[in-house]
Design an enzyme around this catalytic site. Structure first.
Site, PDB file in Angstrom:
ATOM      1  N   HIS A 186      51.803  36.587  40.585  1.00 18.30           N
ATOM      2  CA  HIS A 186      52.411  37.416  41.267  1.00 18.30           C
ATOM      3  C   HIS A 186      52.686  36.947  42.786  1.00 18.30           C
ATOM      4  CE1 HIS A 186      50.840  41.049  38.865  1.00 18.30           C
ATOM      5  NE2 HIS A 186      51.615  40.470  38.237  1.00 18.30           N
ATOM      6  N   HIS A 244      43.574  39.115  44.101  1.00 21.60           N
ATOM      7  CA  HIS A 244      43.325  37.727  43.995  1.00 21.60           C
ATOM      8  C   HIS A 244      42.555  37.140  45.235  1.00 21.60           C
ATOM      9  CE1 HIS A 244      46.614  38.246  41.148  1.00 21.60           C
ATOM     10  NE2 HIS A 244      47.161  38.479  42.140  1.00 21.60           N
TER      11      HIS A 244
END
Length: 292
Positions: A186, A244
C-alpha cells in the site's frame, strides 16, 4: 367569470417564479464556471512549478519517515485505524484502478486536443501501461520476498509453534500461518501514484500557457485528478500512521520512489520510450488569447 383575474394572477406568479429560478440557475452556473476556471488555473500553476514539485518529493519522504511518530498523538480508535474502513477498501485497495481511470482521461484529453493525433495519444497513454506493469511486477516481487524470508507458524495458546514446512502454499494448506518480511504494498502504490500523478498533472500549466483548448470538461477532469492526488496524500499519511511496521513502510515507499525515478526520471527521457509528459505537445509558439 369571477375567477378570470385570479387565474391570470396565478399564471403571472408562476411565470415570475420560473424566471427567477432561471436567473438563479444562470448565476449558479456562472459561479461554478468561475470557480472551475480559477481553481484549475491556480492548481495548474502550483503543480507546474519545478520548485514546488521538488518540495513535494521532500514532503512525501517526510510523511513516510516521520509520519509514524504521529501514532502516539492520534486516536487509535478512529475509523482510519481500521483495515476495514471505507477508504481503505474502496480506494487504497483499488488505488491503481482509480489512478488509471482519472489520469487516463486527463492524458487522453490533453494529448489529443494538443496534437489531434491518435498515435501520439496512444504513445503517451502507454505510460499508464508501464505503470500497471510496474505495479504488478512489484507486487509479485514483494510476495517472493515474503516467501523467501518466511517461516511457517501455528498459533497456540502458549505462543507460536514453528513448523518445518518448505513453502507458503503447504503451510497455508495445513491451516497454519506464513510469516516473512512483508514490504508494504500500500505504501509503495500510494507513493508511486502520488509521484506519477504530480508528474502528469504538471503538464497542464504548459498546456494553458500555449493557449490550447481548455474548456470546462478538461478543467473539471484536471481538478478531479488534483482532488484524487490530495486523497492519495491523505491516505498515505493514514497508512504510515496506523498500519504496517516501520521498515516495511520505508522500504515500500523507497521502492515506489525508485520505480518513479527509473521511469519518469530516466527512461521516459530516452527516444525509445513512451516519452515524458508533455513531450512533443508544445511545438507551437505561445499564444496570448484567452482560453475557452
Amino acid at each position: 367569470m369571477e375567477r378570470g383575474p385570479v387565474v391570470g394572477a396565478g399564471l403571472g406568479a408562476g411565470a415570475r417564479i420560473r424566471a427567477l429560478l432561471g436567473c438563479l440557475v444562470k448565476v449558479l452556473l456562472w459561479v461554478a464556471s468561475a470557480l472551475l476556471y480559477f481553481g484549475s488555473e491556480q492548481a495548474a500553476r502550483l503543480l507546474g512549478s519545478p520548485c514546488l514539485r521538488r518540495l513535494y518529493h521532500a514532503w512525501l519522504a517526510a510523511v513516510v519517515i516521520f509520519g509514524p511518530l504521529l501514532q502516539f498523538h492520534v486516536n487509535p480508535r478512529t475509523i482510519f485505524a481500521s483495515h476495514g474502513n471505507f477508504f481503505n477498501i474502496k480506494f487504497v485497495n483499488s488505488a491503481w484502478g482509480w489512478t488509471c481511470t482519472f489520469l487516463g482521461g486527463f492524458v487522453l484529453l490533453v494529448v489529443f486536443l494538443a496534437t489531434r493525433r491518435v498515435a501520439v495519444t496512444a504513445r503517451h497513454l502507454s505510460r499508464l501501461v508501464v505503470g500497471a506493469a510496474v505495479w504488478r511486477g512489484a507486487g509479485r516481487a514483494f510476495l517472493l520476498i515474503e516467501d523467501l524470508t518466511g517461516s511457517c507458524f501455528e498459533p497456540l495458546p502458549q505462543g507460536l509453534l514453528l513448523h518445518e514446512l518448505p513453502d507458503r502454499r503447504s503451510c497455508l494448506a495445513a491451516g497454519h500461518q506464513w510469516r516473512g518480511y512483508t514490504v508494504s504494498s500500500h505504501t509503495f502504490l500510494l507513493t508511486f501514484c502520488c509521484l506519477l500523478m504530480a508528474e502528469e498533472a504538471a503538464v497542464f500549466a504548459k498546456y494553458l500557457a500555449h493557449g490550447l483548448p481548455a474548456g470546462a470538461p478538461l478543467r473539471l477532469v484536471f481538478l478531479l485528478n488534483v482532488l484524487l492526488l490530495g486523497l492519495w496524500n491523505f491516505l498515505l499519511l493514514c497508512t504510515v500512521i496506523y498500519f504496517h511496521q516501520y521498515t516495511h513502510k520505508v522500504v515500500g515507499a523507497a521502492v515506489g520512489t525508485f520505480a518513479w525515478y527509473l521511469t519518469y526520471g530516466s527512461w521516459y527521457h530516452q527516444p525509445w520510450s513512451p516519452g515524458s509528459p508533455g513531450h512533443g505537445l508544445f511545438s507551437r509558439p505561445h499564444s496570448s488569447h484567452k482560453h475557452n
